[in-house]
Enzyme design. Structure first.
Site, PDB file in Angstrom:
ATOM      1  N   CYS A  47     -32.273-101.210 -25.932  1.00 32.52           N
ATOM      2  CA  CYS A  47     -33.591-101.838 -25.932  1.00 32.52           C
ATOM      3  C   CYS A  47     -33.790-102.582 -27.245  1.00 32.52           C
ATOM      4  O   CYS A  47     -32.950-102.543 -28.142  1.00 32.52           O
ATOM      5  CB  CYS A  47     -34.686-100.784 -25.737  1.00 32.52           C
ATOM      6  SG  CYS A  47     -34.861 -99.689 -27.150  1.00 32.52           S
ATOM      7  N   CYS A  50     -33.450-100.616 -30.403  1.00 28.53           N
ATOM      8  CA  CYS A  50     -32.071-100.383 -30.852  1.00 28.53           C
ATOM      9  C   CYS A  50     -31.578-101.560 -31.698  1.00 28.53           C
ATOM     10  O   CYS A  50     -31.079-101.387 -32.806  1.00 28.53           O
ATOM     11  CB  CYS A  50     -31.149-100.210 -29.649  1.00 28.53           C
ATOM     12  SG  CYS A  50     -31.487 -98.778 -28.626  1.00 28.53           S
ATOM     13  N   CYS A 119      12.829-101.489 -45.883  1.00 25.16           N
ATOM     14  CA  CYS A 119      12.364-100.713 -47.028  1.00 25.16           C
ATOM     15  C   CYS A 119      10.841-100.734 -47.078  1.00 25.16           C
ATOM     16  O   CYS A 119      10.187-101.395 -46.263  1.00 25.16           O
ATOM     17  CB  CYS A 119      12.937-101.260 -48.338  1.00 25.16           C
ATOM     18  SG  CYS A 119      12.250-102.859 -48.810  1.00 25.16           S
ATOM     19  N   CYS A 122       9.167-104.070 -47.260  1.00 24.28           N
ATOM     20  CA  CYS A 122       9.065-104.762 -45.961  1.00 24.28           C
ATOM     21  C   CYS A 122       7.798-104.327 -45.244  1.00 24.28           C
ATOM     22  O   CYS A 122       7.001-105.161 -44.795  1.00 24.28           O
ATOM     23  CB  CYS A 122      10.277-104.437 -45.088  1.00 24.28           C
ATOM     24  SG  CYS A 122      11.867-104.943 -45.748  1.00 24.28           S
ATOM     25  N   ASP A 545     -14.620 -69.936 -32.735  1.00 26.22           N
ATOM     26  CA  ASP A 545     -15.544 -69.633 -31.644  1.00 26.22           C
ATOM     27  C   ASP A 545     -15.103 -68.285 -31.079  1.00 26.22           C
ATOM     28  O   ASP A 545     -13.926 -67.922 -31.189  1.00 26.22           O
ATOM     29  CB  ASP A 545     -15.453 -70.727 -30.580  1.00 26.22           C
ATOM     30  CG  ASP A 545     -16.291 -70.411 -29.358  1.00 26.22           C
ATOM     31  OD1 ASP A 545     -17.469 -70.065 -29.534  1.00 26.22           O
ATOM     32  OD2 ASP A 545     -15.763 -70.499 -28.233  1.00 26.22           O
ATOM     33  N   ASP A 747     -12.537 -74.077 -27.866  1.00 24.35           N
ATOM     34  CA  ASP A 747     -11.819 -74.380 -26.624  1.00 24.35           C
ATOM     35  C   ASP A 747     -11.619 -75.872 -26.420  1.00 24.35           C
ATOM     36  O   ASP A 747     -10.959 -76.274 -25.465  1.00 24.35           O
ATOM     37  CB  ASP A 747     -12.512 -73.759 -25.417  1.00 24.35           C
ATOM     38  CG  ASP A 747     -13.903 -74.337 -25.169  1.00 24.35           C
ATOM     39  OD1 ASP A 747     -14.208 -75.407 -25.738  1.00 24.35           O
ATOM     40  OD2 ASP A 747     -14.677 -73.732 -24.427  1.00 24.35           O
ATOM     41  N   ASP A 751     -16.893 -77.013 -27.341  1.00 23.16           N
ATOM     42  CA  ASP A 751     -17.075 -77.035 -28.792  1.00 23.16           C
ATOM     43  C   ASP A 751     -16.751 -78.396 -29.408  1.00 23.16           C
ATOM     44  O   ASP A 751     -16.529 -78.494 -30.613  1.00 23.16           O
ATOM     45  CB  ASP A 751     -16.180 -75.968 -29.444  1.00 23.16           C
ATOM     46  CG  ASP A 751     -16.525 -74.572 -28.980  1.00 23.16           C
ATOM     47  OD1 ASP A 751     -17.719 -74.237 -28.987  1.00 23.16           O
ATOM     48  OD2 ASP A 751     -15.613 -73.824 -28.601  1.00 23.16           O
TER      49      ASP A 751
END
Length: 854
Positions: A47, A50, A119, A122, A545, A747, A751
């Site tokens: 909108c 924003c 190298c 490069c 957790d 997990d 999380d």
């Protein structure tokens, strides 16, 4: 009523997106008179409020003269204040400003396969050229993998434009850019074979040169005569330099012409200076080093061959993974078994997998029972039993039974493809410490050229002093201070050219990163970036957790306490009747009672008159007996006194277990203890971390009493309980303020925000059930001991990187001054240079033998 203008809209009109993310970027730059304009494609605006917020934040920035944000086109046109400021250098900063406002910038990532880099100079030249291209936000060039990973704005340069930039810098881009790297093994073998051929051809010409030099230096023989001997040396050296050394000359000269001298440039300058002395020796008092130039090139090509072989071993993990893929699959079509190419598999196809065969792709078992070797995915040597409904991973091996598997993921969506892609991403990133080497290599080759020229001049400006220095090294058999000043000047200059080694600096970090990430993949530890490897070794606390991480995540019956009474049924009868009553329940606690009984007894009776009492328990009739199972409140409503079981219930609850009362025929006969049990390896994993000097913590939504009991059982140092799911991120932030660097283990799905907030996010996954997007490290096995193994891998990898960088710097600091004062023969200088690169790559390969459990 007039429509509201952008200025009249409040900030509350539209919510800022909660998740700030940086897509892979793209930008457009143009010159507006003297000032430069940057156009960013902004995401997440919905909108006028924003767009107003983004515009306001950008306008406040000190680098911005003016800004216009267009909601319809979702772009921000930014005019910069200083026309002399490189627009590209400000892109990351401007993107950060947009993201801090709560929005994103649309970007994308491209990968180019670069050819001709030898190298660190490069790779630095290519990286510098790419970063200077309009619309490029960042570029990382990896010498070991010979790839460039480029982040560009969405409407920025395309692959063809970027390839042109690379070619303009003096290097080539593979025609297979963007394709799946299925031919990686063949390409690696081809490079090694090509390097081997060049090496042997070089030595075929150089061996006679060495024989002639031995006769000359050892016995004073120049056969058949001095002029002819010199001519032979020149004739034998030419095919080595102009033939098999042509690629080195082409690369070195092109880099010089483009103002980005590299390692090949130093070899070109050194061998050219040495070769020219051959013809000059006919006209001047100077020793001929024409033969030496061929020896330098031969040793250089030998070092290049060994390097290619060692780099191939470093990337062996990816090749092994890719070679694991099954080539064909047997599928059921209209009841018949038909063999097809794996590439033709579609989701939903049912595959038949016999004992000893690889499972062609990820899927779900629909018929059969077997044990499957999943060591390629998890690093776990013990086979895993699989039955109907279980998920299986493509490329794992079916061991003893026939399985019918319905394909669920194919092609690039499979677990194996994800792992290969993740390892390639990790190997294509940079470890932050690499920035030190990058800064050095930016000026290294030009500095060496300057030192070489200065060396030549010093021998002419201060001949007596330089001769004295050379005489101090006369104890070395190859130091000849009695040679002419011109000869010593040329010899020392050539030695400086060829002994300097940016190759070792360039290979120090990426080779260790390649081996480390590959070793992790082989052991079920998937590392997303080099930065994660460096950060993980320095974490101060690892926070876990609880549910599904420290514990199994599924409630299980742990205790059946029968009330002491002559009329109480036996434990077996109580469990059978309780399970029969709970069969109609969908509650996890009820299902745990049923599972417990099914594991103990073959048959469980049926129930009638089932009734679920929401939040309290259930009622049912089994074999004519009335069964009530549930809370104290339910028992009170049944006119039963729960106080008779208070002692047993309290004891169970103090152990962080849920206590469930069982009444049969209006008598409370037992208390069943149910708990989310600890994973068997949890305590061992915490002990390993404490032994490594790491503090531990736990975040959970459980009550304080339960959390403390779990923490005490496994040895957690710090507990944060009763945390709501959306509060974990704030808790991680508070722990960072209090303790420093935090790694969070969860997990990987629920999380995700906390994993992102932590300095290192570690996702616990099992099989295909992994979420790698939010985490920096994924542990495929789902075992907590993998956290300690990941820490060990991080420390070992970074230790190797430090060792490599030390020796790369130390070698140059010591060797270049020795070459300046004439203590290094040009051939020995080249041998030393090649050895330094080989040593760095070899040290990285030593990581392959690291024991992650120590």
């Amino acid at each position: 009523m007039d429509a509201p203008t952008e200025e009249t809209l409040s900030d509350e009109t539209c919510e800022v997106p909660a998740q700030k993310s940086r897509p892979q970027a793209d930008s457009t730059l143009r010159t507006n008179g003297a000032a430069q304009t940057v156009t960013l494609p902004v995401t997440g605006m919905h909108c006028a409020s924003c767009s107003s917020r983004v515009e306001k934040r950008l306008a406040e920035d000190s680098n911005v003269r003016s800004v216009s944000v267009n909601l319809a086109t979702e772009t921000a046109a930014i005019v910069l204040k200083d026309e002399n400021t490189a627009s590209n250098s400000l892109l990351p900063h401007l993107i950060d400003v947009v993201e801090d406002a709560g929005y994103g910038v649309a970007t994308r990532t491209l990968t180019l396969e670069i050819e001709g880099m030898h190298c660190a100079s490069c790779s630095s030249s290519v990286e510098r050229a790419l970063k200077g291209t309009d619309g490029v936000i960042d570029a990382a060039v990896n010498l070991a993998t010979e790839t460039a990973t480029i982040t560009v704005l969405e409407r920025g340069p395309d692959r063809r434009t970027l390839a042109s930039v690379v070619r303009d810098a003096g290097y080539d881009v593979s025609d297979t850019d963007g394709e799946e790297s299925t031919s990686l093994t063949e390409k690696t073998i081809e490079k090694v074979d090509q390097a081997r051929r060049r090496m042997w051809v070089a030595w075929a010409y150089t061996a006679p040169i060495m024989l002639g030099m031995i006769l000359h230096m050892g016995f004073g023989v120049m056969w058949p005569s001095e002029p002819i001997f010199r001519g032979i040396m020149i004739a034998l050296a030419l095919p080595v330099l102009a033939g098999v050394g042509r690629e080195t000359f082409r690369s070195g000269i092109k880099a010089l012409l483009n103002g980005g001298a590299n390692m090949d440039s130093l070899i070109v300058l050194g061998t050219s200076a040495a070769f020219i002395t051959g013809p000059l020796a006919y006209f001047m008092s100077v020793a001929s080093y024409a033969g030496v130039s061929a020896m330098i090139m031969a040793f250089h090509l030998t070092g290049r061959y060994i390097e290619e072989s060692a780099k191939g071993r470093a990337s062996e993990a990816i090749r092994k993974l890719m070679e694991l893929e099954a080539k064909t699959a047997v599928v059921l079509q209209n009841g018949d078994e038909v063999e097809i190419d794996v590439a033709d598999l579609q989701p939903g196809d049912v595959m038949v997998v016999r004992p000893g065969e690889k499972i062609p792709t990820d899927g779900e078992v629909v018929d059969g029972y077997s044990a499957v070797d999943e060591s390629m995915a998890t690093g776990e040597s013990m086979p895993v039993e699989k039955g109907v409904g279980d998920e299986v991973i493509g490329a794992t091996v079916n061991q003893d039974g026939v399985l019918q598997v319905r394909a669920t993921r194919v092609g690039s969506d499979t677990f194996l493809s994800q792992v290969v892609r993740l390892v390639e991403e990790a190997q294509g990133t940079k470890v932050p410490i690499q920035a030190v080497a990058d800064r050095v290599t930016g000026w290294f080759v030009p500095a060496v050229i300057g030192v070489a020229i200065t060396t030549f001049l010093l021998w002419f400006l201060f001949p007596s002093g330089m001769h004295v220095l050379a005489e101090w090294g006369a104890f070395l058999p190859w130091v000849e201070p009695g040679l002419s000043t011109l000869t010593l000047a040329i010899s020392s200059m050539v030695a400086v050219f060829v002994i300097a080694c940016p190759c070792a600096l360039g290979l120090a970090t990426p080779t260790a990163l390649m081996v480390g990430s590959g070793l992790g993949a082989e052991n079920g530890i998937l590392i997303r970036s080099g930065e994660a490897i460096q950060t993980l070794k320095d974490v101060d606390m690892i926070v876990f957790d609880k549910t599904g991480t420290i514990t199994r995540g599924e409630p299980e019956v742990t205790d059946v306490v029968v009330m002491a009474s002559n009329t109480s049924p036996s434990e077996d009868d109580i469990v059978r009747l309780a399970a029969a009553a709970e069969r109609g329940s969908e509650h996890p606690l009820g299902r745990s009672v049923v599972q417990y009984a099914e594991d103990k007894y073959k048959e469980i009776p049926s129930a009638t008159d089932f009734e679920a009492v929401r939040g309290k328990g259930i009622r049912a009739t089994v074999e004519g007996r009335r069964i009530v199972i549930g809370t104290r409140r339910l028992m009170s409503e049944e006119n039963l006194d729960p106080a008779t079981a208070d002692d047993s219930m309290t004891a169970l609850e103090q152990e962080a277990k849920t206590a469930v009362l069982v009444a049969i025929d209006n008598v409370i006969v037992a208390v069943i203890g149910i708990a989310d049990t600890l994973k068997p390896e949890s305590k061992e994993a915490l002990q390993q971390l404490h032994a490594a000097g790491i503090q531990t913590g736990m975040l959970t939504g459980d009550n304080e009493q339960t959390a403390r009991a779990i923490a005490e059982a496994v040895g957690i140092d710090h507990v944060v309980a009763e945390v709501l799911p959306d509060g974990k991120t704030d808790e991680i932030r508070r722990l960072q303020d209090a303790y420093g660097r935090i790694a969070f283990v969860g997990d990987g799905i629920n999380d995700a925000p906390a994993l992102t907030q932590a300095d290192v996010g570690i996702a616990i996954g099992t099989g295909t059930d992994i979420a790698i997007e939010a985490s920096d490290v994924t542990l495929v096995r789902g075992e907590l001991t993998g956290v300690a193994e990941a820490l060990s891998l991080s420390r070992a990898t970074f230790r190797t990187i430090r060792q490599n960088l030390f020796w790369a710097f130390f070698y140059n600091v010591v060797m270049i001054p020795l070459a300046v004062i004439g203590w290094m023969h040009p051939v020995l200088a080249e041998i030393a240079m090649a050895t330094s690169s080989i040593t760095v790559v070899g040290n990285a390969n030593r990581l392959r033998g690291h024991d992650l459990e120590n």
